[in-house]
Design an enzyme around this catalytic site. Structure first.
Site: not given
Ligand code: GLU
Length: 461
Positions: A239-240
C-alpha cells in the site's frame, strides 16, 4: 478455442501495481497464444464513480505499453442484460423470489450465529408455495446446491474444495431490480467469451459463488488462475505506506514501463533463474504453471537494478523525451542538443529518469546558476583564484575540446595547486554545474562550448 482473457478493474482512483501485474499476466497469457484481451470497467458503484478514475486506468494500460481488443466496456451500461439473466434463471426454476423483510433476515442472522452456521439465510422462499406478502418487492436468489462439495481446479492454487453448505442462496437481483456484482461479472465474462480468468486470490471465494451462476445457466466455466497478493517489504499488503503502490507513482519517480513490466513479471512468476526477461521472451515463456504460489514481496533494489538496465538499453532520443517532465522548465533546440550529446554518459550512471534529469539539468540552466551547498564550499577565495586563472587560460585556447581543457586544468594544477587536479576541478565543477557532482566535466564543458563555459566561470567571479 482461442484464448480470451480480461482486464476488469474497478475505477477507484489510481492503478494499483497489483492491478497492473494482473493486467500484464492476462495480456501475456492471451497475446502469447494469439488470443484477445478484453477491457471492462467495473463501474457499478455509482456513488464513487468518477470519469477521472476511468481515464487513470486507460492511461495506466497505455503507459504500461499494453493494449486490449475492442472498446472499453462499461459494466454499468450492461445492467439490463444482467437483470435479464436473473429473470431467465427465475423462469427456469434455478432461482426464486424471496420476500423476506430486513427484520426477518436479522432474526435468521442471529440464529445462524448462535448455531455457528456458515450461512444464515434459511431458504424459506426456495420452494415455497406461500402467497407473497402485499407490497413487498422481492429479491431474486439463486438456488445453491444443498449438500456435497465443489472442487475448483485452479491453475495456481491447485484443487480447492469447499463444502456446499458454505454457499448461500445468494441474491443475484436486488429488490430495486439492480444486479449484484457477482452476477454482473459472470454475465459479462460469458458475453465477452472469456476463456481464462486470471485475477487476485482475494477473489477465490467469489469464484465458487460465481460458478453457481455458470452452472445454473448451463454455461461452461472459464479456467481460473488466482494470483497471490503483492506484499510490501514488511510482509503486509502493498500500500501507500510502502512508498508507492500505484503505477502512476512509479512513472512519476522515473521508472521505465519496460522495467516495470519485467519487474512485475518476475514478481510472482519465474523462468528458471532468469531475471532480465525481454518482452519477446515474456510472450514466449509466460504460462500459468510457473506462477509462484506464495505472496511476492516488493523489492526496490531489484526494481532499481532492472530500471538501470533498461535505461542503458533505451534510445537516447526517447530518453530525452522521457526526462523532460523532470526538468524544471521546457527546453529549446540548443538545450536538446546538449542533453543528447551528454546522454551516453548520463545513461550508465542513472537508476531513474529523474536522476538523469537531475544530473543533466545544469546543461540547460541559465546564468547565474543556483548553487548547491556542496558547490558553494568550493567557491571560497582559493577556489575563486583558481577560476580566475582558468578563465585566462580558457580564453586563450584556440581549440576548445575536452582534451585541451583537461591539459589546461592539469597544467594549472601543477602551477598553482601542487599538482592536485581536484583543487582545480572542484571549483570548476561548482561554477559550471552549480553542483559538487557531475558527469565528466571536460566533456560537459565541451558540450556547453567555450563561450558558455567562460560566462559561467565569470558569473561566479
Ligand atoms: N473489479 C475487480 C477488482 O478490481 C476484479 C474482479 C475480477 O477480476 O473478477 O478487483
Amino acid at each position: 478455442m482461442s484464448v480470451v482473457t480480461r482486464f476488469p478493474p474497478s475505477p477507484t482512483g489510481m492503478m494499483h501495481i497489483g492491478t497492473a501485474r494482473t493486467l500484464l499476466y492476462n495480456w501475456l497469457y492471451a497475446r502469447g497464444r494469439g488470443g484477445k484481451v478484453v477491457f471492462r470497467i467495473e463501474d457499478t458503484d455509482r456513488e464513487r464513480y468518477d470519469e477521472k478514475h476511468v481515464q487513470a486506468l486507460i492511461n495506466g494500460v497505455k503507459w504500461m505499453g499494453l493494449d486490449y481488443d475492442g472498446d472499453v466496456i462499461s459494466q454499468y451500461e450492461r445492467r439490463d442484460r444482467h437483470a435479464a439473466v436473473a429473470h431467465e434463471l427465475l423462469a427456469a426454476g434455478k432461482a426464486y423470489y424471496c420476500y423476506c423483510s430486513p427484520e426477518e433476515l436479522d432474526v435468521m442472522r442471529e440464529k445462524a450465529k448462535a448455531e455457528g452456521k456458515p450461512t444464515f439465510y434459511d431458504r424459506r422462499w426456495r420452494d415455497s408455495s406461500a402467497t407473497p406478502p402485499e407490497g413487498v418487492k422481492p429479491v431474486i436468489r439463486i438456488k445453491a446446491p444443498l449438500d456435497g462439495a465443489t472442487t475448483l481446479h485452479d491453475h495456481v492454487q491447485g484443487d480447492v474444495t469447499v463444502n456446499n453448505e458454505q454457499l448461500d442462496d445468494m441474491i443475484i437481483l436486488r429488490s430495486d431490480g439492480t444486479p449484484v456484482y457477482m452476477l454482473a461479472v459472470v454475465v459479462d465474462d460469458y458475453d465477452m467469451e472469456v476463456t481464462h480468468v486470471i485475477r487476485g486470490d482475494d477473489h477465490l471465494n467469489n469464484t465458487f459463488r460465481q460458478n453457481l451462476i455458470y452452472d445454473a445457466m448451463g454455461w461452461k466455466q472459464p479456467d481460473y488462475a488466482h494470483l497471490p497478493l503483492i506484499l510490501g517489504s514488511d510482509g503486509s499488503k502493498m500500500s501507500k505506506r510502502h512508498g508507492a503502490a500505484s503505477v502512476e507513482e512509479y512513472r512519476d519517480m522515473g521508472y521505465l514501463p519496460e522495467a516495470m513490466r519485467n519487474y512485475l513479471l518476475r514478481l510472482g512468476w519465474s523462468h528458471g533463474d532468469d531475471e532480465i526477461i525481454s518482452d519477446a521472451q515474456a510472450l514466449e515463456w509466460f504460462n500459468l504453471d510457473h506462477v509462484v504460489k506464495s505472496p511476492a514481496r516488493w523489492d526496490f533494489d531489484k526494481l532499481n537494478h532492472l530500471n538501470a538496465h533498461y535505461i542503458k538499453l533505451a534510445d537516447d532520443a526517447r530518453l530525452l523525451d522521457l526526462i523532460q517532465p523532470f526538468l524544471p522548465h521546457s527546453i529549446d533546440a540548443a538545450g536538446e542538443k546538449r542533453l543528447m550529446a551528454m546522454m551516453p554518459e548520463l545513461k550508465p550512471r542513472a537508476v531513474t529518469l529523474k536522476q538523469i534529469a537531475e544530473e543533466a539539468e545544469f546543461l540547460v540552466k541559465s546564468i547565474p546558476l543556483d548553487m548547491s551547498e556542496g558547490a558553494l564550499k568550493h567557491l571560497d577565495d582559493d577556489g575563486k583564484a583558481t577560476l580566475g586563472a582558468l578563465v585566462t587560460h580558457i580564453a586563450a585556447l584556440d581549440i576548445f575540446t575536452a582534451q585541451t581543457l583537461e591539459d589546461t586544468c592539469r597544467q594549472l594544477a601543477k602551477d598553482m595547486r601542487d599538482g592536485k587536479l581536484g583543487k582545480v576541478m572542484m571549483p570548476f565543477r561548482a561554477a559550471l554545474t552549480g553542483r559538487d557532482k557531475s558527469p565528466s566535466l571536460f566533456h560537459a564543458a565541451e558540450i556547453l562550448g567555450k563561450n558558455e563555459t567562460l560566462l559561467r566561470l565569470m558569473a561566479v567571479l
